[in-house]
Design a protein around this motif. Sequence first.
Motif, PDB file in Angstrom:
ATOM      1  N   UNK A  93      30.269 -58.913  19.521  1.00 41.63           N
ATOM      2  CA  UNK A  93      29.676 -59.574  20.675  1.00 41.63           C
ATOM      3  C   UNK A  93      29.684 -61.093  20.504  1.00 41.63           C
ATOM      4  N   UNK A  94      29.351 -61.554  19.308  1.00 40.11           N
ATOM      5  CA  UNK A  94      29.365 -62.999  19.030  1.00 40.11           C
ATOM      6  C   UNK A  94      30.769 -63.577  19.199  1.00 40.11           C
ATOM      7  N   UNK A  95      31.766 -62.865  18.674  1.00 41.61           N
ATOM      8  CA  UNK A  95      33.153 -63.302  18.827  1.00 41.61           C
ATOM      9  C   UNK A  95      33.563 -63.355  20.285  1.00 41.61           C
TER      10      UNK A  95
ATOM     11  N   UNK B 265      43.919 -64.463  14.342  1.00 44.08           N
ATOM     12  CA  UNK B 265      44.155 -63.759  13.071  1.00 44.08           C
ATOM     13  C   UNK B 265      44.540 -64.741  11.969  1.00 44.08           C
ATOM     14  N   UNK B 266      45.348 -65.746  12.323  1.00 44.72           N
ATOM     15  CA  UNK B 266      45.741 -66.764  11.339  1.00 44.72           C
ATOM     16  C   UNK B 266      44.527 -67.542  10.854  1.00 44.72           C
ATOM     17  N   UNK B 267      43.620 -67.862  11.787  1.00 46.56           N
ATOM     18  CA  UNK B 267      42.404 -68.579  11.411  1.00 46.56           C
ATOM     19  C   UNK B 267      41.540 -67.767  10.469  1.00 46.56           C
ATOM     20  N   UNK B 268      41.385 -66.484  10.762  1.00 45.48           N
ATOM     21  CA  UNK B 268      40.574 -65.611   9.914  1.00 45.48           C
ATOM     22  C   UNK B 268      41.227 -65.445   8.537  1.00 45.48           C
ATOM     23  N   UNK B 269      42.561 -65.442   8.537  1.00 47.79           N
ATOM     24  CA  UNK B 269      43.293 -65.274   7.262  1.00 47.79           C
ATOM     25  C   UNK B 269      43.290 -66.549   6.418  1.00 47.79           C
ATOM     26  N   UNK B 270      42.785 -67.660   6.973  1.00 51.37           N
ATOM     27  CA  UNK B 270      42.643 -68.875   6.172  1.00 51.37           C
ATOM     28  C   UNK B 270      43.594 -69.999   6.498  1.00 51.37           C
ATOM     29  N   UNK B 271      44.395 -69.855   7.558  1.00 49.51           N
ATOM     30  CA  UNK B 271      45.346 -70.909   7.929  1.00 49.51           C
ATOM     31  C   UNK B 271      44.610 -72.150   8.431  1.00 49.51           C
ATOM     32  N   UNK B 272      43.403 -71.960   9.011  1.00 48.61           N
ATOM     33  CA  UNK B 272      42.623 -73.085   9.513  1.00 48.61           C
ATOM     34  C   UNK B 272      42.335 -74.112   8.430  1.00 48.61           C
ATOM     35  N   UNK B 273      42.006 -73.621   7.228  1.00 48.72           N
ATOM     36  CA  UNK B 273      41.724 -74.527   6.104  1.00 48.72           C
ATOM     37  C   UNK B 273      42.981 -75.294   5.715  1.00 48.72           C
ATOM     38  N   UNK B 274      44.138 -74.633   5.804  1.00 52.88           N
ATOM     39  CA  UNK B 274      45.412 -75.266   5.472  1.00 52.88           C
ATOM     40  C   UNK B 274      45.742 -76.382   6.458  1.00 52.88           C
ATOM     41  N   UNK B 275      45.494 -76.124   7.761  1.00 51.08           N
ATOM     42  CA  UNK B 275      45.750 -77.134   8.795  1.00 51.08           C
ATOM     43  C   UNK B 275      44.834 -78.344   8.588  1.00 51.08           C
TER      44      UNK B 275
ATOM     45  N   UNK C  10      34.403 -66.897  12.285  1.00 52.69           N
ATOM     46  CA  UNK C  10      34.642 -65.508  11.887  1.00 52.69           C
ATOM     47  C   UNK C  10      34.387 -65.319  10.399  1.00 52.69           C
ATOM     48  N   UNK C  11      34.838 -66.270   9.599  1.00 54.27           N
ATOM     49  CA  UNK C  11      34.702 -66.140   8.142  1.00 54.27           C
ATOM     50  C   UNK C  11      33.258 -66.265   7.660  1.00 54.27           C
TER      51      UNK C  11
ATOM     52  N   UNK D  78      32.605 -59.843   5.356  1.00 53.97           N
ATOM     53  CA  UNK D  78      33.267 -58.537   5.475  1.00 53.97           C
ATOM     54  C   UNK D  78      33.454 -58.089   6.922  1.00 53.97           C
ATOM     55  N   UNK D  79      32.696 -58.686   7.831  1.00 49.46           N
ATOM     56  CA  UNK D  79      32.789 -58.310   9.247  1.00 49.46           C
ATOM     57  C   UNK D  79      33.574 -59.341  10.066  1.00 49.46           C
ATOM     58  N   UNK D  80      34.307 -60.197   9.364  1.00 49.10           N
ATOM     59  CA  UNK D  80      35.027 -61.268  10.058  1.00 49.10           C
ATOM     60  C   UNK D  80      36.066 -60.740  11.038  1.00 49.10           C
ATOM     61  N   UNK D  81      36.690 -59.605  10.707  1.00 51.89           N
ATOM     62  CA  UNK D  81      37.703 -59.061  11.611  1.00 51.89           C
ATOM     63  C   UNK D  81      37.069 -58.443  12.858  1.00 51.89           C
ATOM     64  N   UNK D  82      35.790 -58.048  12.766  1.00 49.82           N
ATOM     65  CA  UNK D  82      35.076 -57.567  13.959  1.00 49.82           C
ATOM     66  C   UNK D  82      34.839 -58.742  14.916  1.00 49.82           C
ATOM     67  N   UNK D  83      34.481 -59.900  14.351  1.00 51.81           N
ATOM     68  CA  UNK D  83      34.340 -61.125  15.150  1.00 51.81           C
ATOM     69  C   UNK D  83      35.681 -61.429  15.826  1.00 51.81           C
ATOM     70  N   UNK D  84      36.767 -61.315  15.061  1.00 50.33           N
ATOM     71  CA  UNK D  84      38.105 -61.559  15.603  1.00 50.33           C
ATOM     72  C   UNK D  84      38.456 -60.596  16.716  1.00 50.33           C
TER      73      UNK D  84
END
Length: 199
Positions: free
Chosen positions: A6-8, A52-62, A136-137, A141-147
């Motif tokens: 719901x938050x996502x 999905x890229x953001x949840x997987x950590x690409x956001x930190x890379x950008x 999401x992160x 453990x529920x980050x993919x539910x947010x996604x």
Amino acid sequence: MSSPVLLGFLTTMTLIAAIGAQNAFVLRQGIRGEHVIPVIAMCTLSDLILIAAGIAGVGALISAHPDAMTVAKLGGAAFLIGYGVLAARRAFRPSALNPSERNPARLAEVLLTCAAMTWLNPHVYLDTVVLLGSLANEHRDQRWLFGAGSVAASALWFTGLGLGARRLAGLFATPLTWRILDGTIAVIMVALGAWMALS
């Protein structure tokens, strides 16, 4: 405790509802009734990939490589201003929405423009990859539910915007209303492009 889904959903709906380049394009295609389903699918799929890229950590890379964002920002600004100029030109030479007379754009051309509206806009990366990925992160453990909630909001928004816009087709049966829409799109695109280049 609130559900991550719901938050996502609510967070994404708040971000996505602002009038921007992508929404203006989907609205215009919906009113014209041209390739609406493929456009909705491309926008939703793009958001799915970016979230999905953001949840997987690409956001930190950008965030760690601001030079890449600067290049993307200038390229996106140039594209938006160019699209705004085209919309302004259409506003000065409007046509009514008459299926028997209009000349529909090819699917490949529409999808290419839609992809450019999405992937050349650095703010899309900031909203989806960086912001939604970070939020999401926080749910660990529920980050993919947010996604999942975020992607559901994206799908619902673009479907409603694209298919709902068709109800406005009667209103756009006169050149004046197209002139107003294209003039508004031109102002939005040029303003977004200028703001993007200067920010």
